[in-house]
Design a protein around this motif. Structure first.
Motif, mmCIF file in Angstrom:
data_model
loop_
_atom_site.group_PDB
_atom_site.id
_atom_site.type_symbol
_atom_site.label_atom_id
_atom_site.label_comp_id
_atom_site.label_asym_id
_atom_site.label_seq_id
_atom_site.Cartn_x
_atom_site.Cartn_y
_atom_site.Cartn_z
ATOM 1 N N ALA A 3 0.843 -1.197 0.000
ATOM 2 C CA ALA A 3 0.000 0.000 0.000
ATOM 3 C C ALA A 3 0.877 1.246 0.000
ATOM 4 N N VAL A 4 0.309 2.355 -0.474
ATOM 5 C CA VAL A 4 0.927 3.670 -0.316
ATOM 6 C C VAL A 4 0.449 4.219 1.023
ATOM 7 N N LEU A 5 1.370 4.513 1.906
ATOM 8 C CA LEU A 5 1.008 4.948 3.255
ATOM 9 C C LEU A 5 1.454 6.382 3.498
ATOM 10 N N VAL A 6 0.519 7.219 3.951
ATOM 11 C CA VAL A 6 0.813 8.607 4.312
ATOM 12 C C VAL A 6 0.865 8.677 5.834
ATOM 13 N N ASP A 7 2.064 8.799 6.407
ATOM 14 C CA ASP A 7 2.189 8.903 7.860
ATOM 15 C C ASP A 7 2.468 10.336 8.315
ATOM 16 N N ARG A 8 2.649 11.233 7.359
ATOM 17 C CA ARG A 8 2.755 12.674 7.621
ATOM 18 C C ARG A 8 2.333 13.392 6.352
ATOM 19 N N PHE A 9 1.783 14.577 6.498
ATOM 20 C CA PHE A 9 1.371 15.331 5.327
ATOM 21 C C PHE A 9 2.603 15.774 4.558
ATOM 22 N N THR A 10 2.633 15.464 3.278
ATOM 23 C CA THR A 10 3.843 15.646 2.502
ATOM 24 C C THR A 10 3.494 15.730 1.028
ATOM 25 N N GLN A 11 4.502 15.733 0.186
ATOM 26 C CA GLN A 11 4.300 15.711 -1.250
ATOM 27 C C GLN A 11 4.292 14.267 -1.750
ATOM 28 N N VAL A 12 3.591 14.033 -2.834
ATOM 29 C CA VAL A 12 3.485 12.685 -3.390
ATOM 30 C C VAL A 12 4.866 12.096 -3.665
ATOM 31 N N GLU A 13 5.786 12.931 -4.107
ATOM 32 C CA GLU A 13 7.106 12.455 -4.517
ATOM 33 C C GLU A 13 7.877 11.786 -3.380
ATOM 34 N N SER A 14 7.506 12.053 -2.132
ATOM 35 C CA SER A 14 8.216 11.451 -1.004
ATOM 36 C C SER A 14 7.573 10.144 -0.536
ATOM 37 N N LEU A 15 6.466 9.759 -1.121
ATOM 38 C CA LEU A 15 5.768 8.545 -0.701
ATOM 39 C C LEU A 15 6.368 7.306 -1.352
ATOM 40 N N LYS A 16 6.207 6.177 -0.664
ATOM 41 C CA LYS A 16 6.662 4.896 -1.180
ATOM 42 C C LYS A 16 5.595 3.836 -0.951
ATOM 43 N N ILE A 17 5.730 2.734 -1.663
ATOM 44 C CA ILE A 17 4.889 1.572 -1.424
ATOM 45 C C ILE A 17 5.515 0.748 -0.310
ATOM 46 N N VAL A 18 4.720 0.411 0.706
ATOM 47 C CA VAL A 18 5.225 -0.337 1.854
ATOM 48 C C VAL A 18 4.331 -1.551 2.104
ATOM 49 N N ASP A 19 4.826 -2.472 2.914
ATOM 50 C CA ASP A 19 4.038 -3.627 3.332
ATOM 51 C C ASP A 19 3.271 -3.282 4.612
ATOM 52 N N VAL A 20 1.963 -3.534 4.597
ATOM 53 C CA VAL A 20 1.109 -3.289 5.762
ATOM 54 C C VAL A 20 0.204 -4.507 5.938
ATOM 55 N N ALA A 303 4.259 2.509 -10.492
ATOM 56 C CA ALA A 303 4.492 3.818 -11.121
ATOM 57 C C ALA A 303 3.453 4.843 -10.658
ATOM 58 N N PHE A 304 2.954 4.695 -9.418
ATOM 59 C CA PHE A 304 1.906 5.610 -8.942
ATOM 60 C C PHE A 304 2.376 7.066 -8.918
ATOM 61 N N GLN A 305 3.665 7.293 -8.666
ATOM 62 C CA GLN A 305 4.158 8.669 -8.652
ATOM 63 C C GLN A 305 4.080 9.296 -10.044
ATOM 64 N N GLU A 306 4.359 8.522 -11.080
ATOM 65 C CA GLU A 306 4.239 9.021 -12.442
ATOM 66 C C GLU A 306 2.790 9.342 -12.768
ATOM 67 N N ALA A 307 1.868 8.563 -12.224
ATOM 68 C CA ALA A 307 0.447 8.839 -12.426
ATOM 69 C C ALA A 307 0.078 10.199 -11.842
ATOM 70 N N PHE A 308 0.564 10.479 -10.639
ATOM 71 C CA PHE A 308 0.296 11.783 -10.029
ATOM 72 C C PHE A 308 0.991 12.903 -10.797
ATOM 73 N N SER A 309 2.172 12.626 -11.339
ATOM 74 C CA SER A 309 2.872 13.643 -12.123
ATOM 75 C C SER A 309 2.081 14.013 -13.370
ATOM 76 N N ALA A 310 1.443 13.039 -13.991
ATOM 77 C CA ALA A 310 0.634 13.318 -15.177
ATOM 78 C C ALA A 310 -0.502 14.280 -14.852
ATOM 79 N N ILE A 311 -1.064 14.154 -13.651
ATOM 80 C CA ILE A 311 -2.128 15.075 -13.234
ATOM 81 C C ILE A 311 -1.547 16.455 -12.933
ATOM 82 N N ARG A 312 -0.465 16.482 -12.152
ATOM 83 C CA ARG A 312 0.129 17.760 -11.759
ATOM 84 C C ARG A 312 0.600 18.566 -12.965
#
Length: 325
Positions: A3-20, A303-312
């Protein structure tokens, strides 16, 4: 699960896929093996903590989904294991599995791919709620769609054509305008040209716009508002341009025109009967072919970050979808 986990409010580019851990399900919920998730501008705002409401940390972003029911909680009768479903949630869709209330999902219309189904709930709900319920768009009306090549813009084109309206699509580049026309717009206009209002008037044969569907905001909105005729309706959908526009109130007075906010996220809670009717109508119309399915631009989960880049970067054509293996 991943999953992509947001543990602090940040920019998409700093997010990673982690095991939960896989989510647990409660009574009235089902567990879904996700196949596709729709993302949009709102998701980026939520990740950064800039949306009107803040999700509690930590959270998995993503509000639109499609997938297959793999486990059901007590009291679930609406769906069964193996059913192909789609719907919306407050968050949680950018993951391999999702626990969701049966009230927040529906069976997928026949003939739609998982990617297409994940593109329906938010954008088509927004278009149908705004155009039909709030603006009363119908046959014989002229509609101007701003930002017509994106996910919500193309949804507005599809819904408007089903309702019988004439659609004028405004977009900033030639390829975006060609895309909007291929998706059903009757004519297109380049709103970066200083004389685009005159071009729109020529294309419409001198007729004013009855409704504007505006997901852009910024400097273009006050100019577009002036294209409305008497008792026209300007639907405020979003601010992809990044700036909230200021509207001279005297123009609204002279035209007897209305500025109407379209916040589909509140419809289910505030007007559940309207929400249920719209979702039923969307499923039926998509199923029988009277409403065309959405165009999608797919990205693999990794490639979820690239997906967000296409929107931005406003490179998206249709709805941006993240797919899961």
């Amino acid at each position: 699960m991943r999953a992509v986990l947001v543990d602090r409010f940040t920019q998409v580019e700093s997010l990673k896929i982690v095991d939960v851990p896989d989510p647990d399900i409660a009574s009235g919920q089902v567990l879904i093996d996700l196949k596709a998730a729709g993302i949009g501008f709102v998701d980026r705002l939520k990740i950064a903590g800039l949306y009107q409401t803040k999700d509690s940390l930590p959270f998995v972003p993503g509000m639109e989904f499609s997938g297959v029911v793999c486990r059901s909680g007590e009291g679930v009768a609406k769906v069964k294991n193996g059913d192909r479903v789609f719907g919306t949630v407050k968050n949680g869709a950018l993951a391999e599995k999702l626990a969701v209330s049966v009230d927040d999902l529906d069976l997928m219309p026949p003939g739609l791919s998982f990617a297409q189904a994940a593109a329906v709930p938010v954008n088509y709900l927004t278009a149908m709620f705004g155009l039909r319920e709030l603006a009363g768009l119908s046959a014989g009306h002229n509609l101007l769609v701003l930002g017509a090549a994106g996910g919500v813009g193309t949804a507005a084109i599809k819904v408007a054509k089903m309702l019988g309206a004439t659609v004028f699509a405004a977009a900033s580049t030639a390829d975006k305008r060609a895309f909007a026309e291929a998706e059903g717009a009757d004519a297109t206009v380049d709103y970066t040209n200083s004389d685009w209002r005159e071009e729109l008037k020529r294309l419409s044969g001198g007729a004013a716009m009855d409704v504007i569907f505006d997901g852009i905001g910024g400097d273009i909105s006050p100019v577009a508002f002036r294209t409305l005729g008497w008792r026209g309706r300007h639907l405020v959908v979003g601010f992809a341009a990044g700036e909230i526009p200021r509207l001279p109130m005297n123009i609204a007075l002279l035209k007897g025109a209305m500025l109407v906010g379209v916040d589909s996220a509140q419809v289910q809670r505030r007007e559940p009967e309207i929400y249920a009717r719209i979702m039923n109508d969307l499923s039926s119309s998509l199923g029988d072919g009277s409403l065309a399915p959405p165009p999608v631009q797919e990205f693999p989960f990794d490639a979820f970050q690239e997906a967000f880049s296409a929107i931005r970067e406003r490179r998206a054509r249709g709805k941006v979808i993240v797919t899961f293996d």
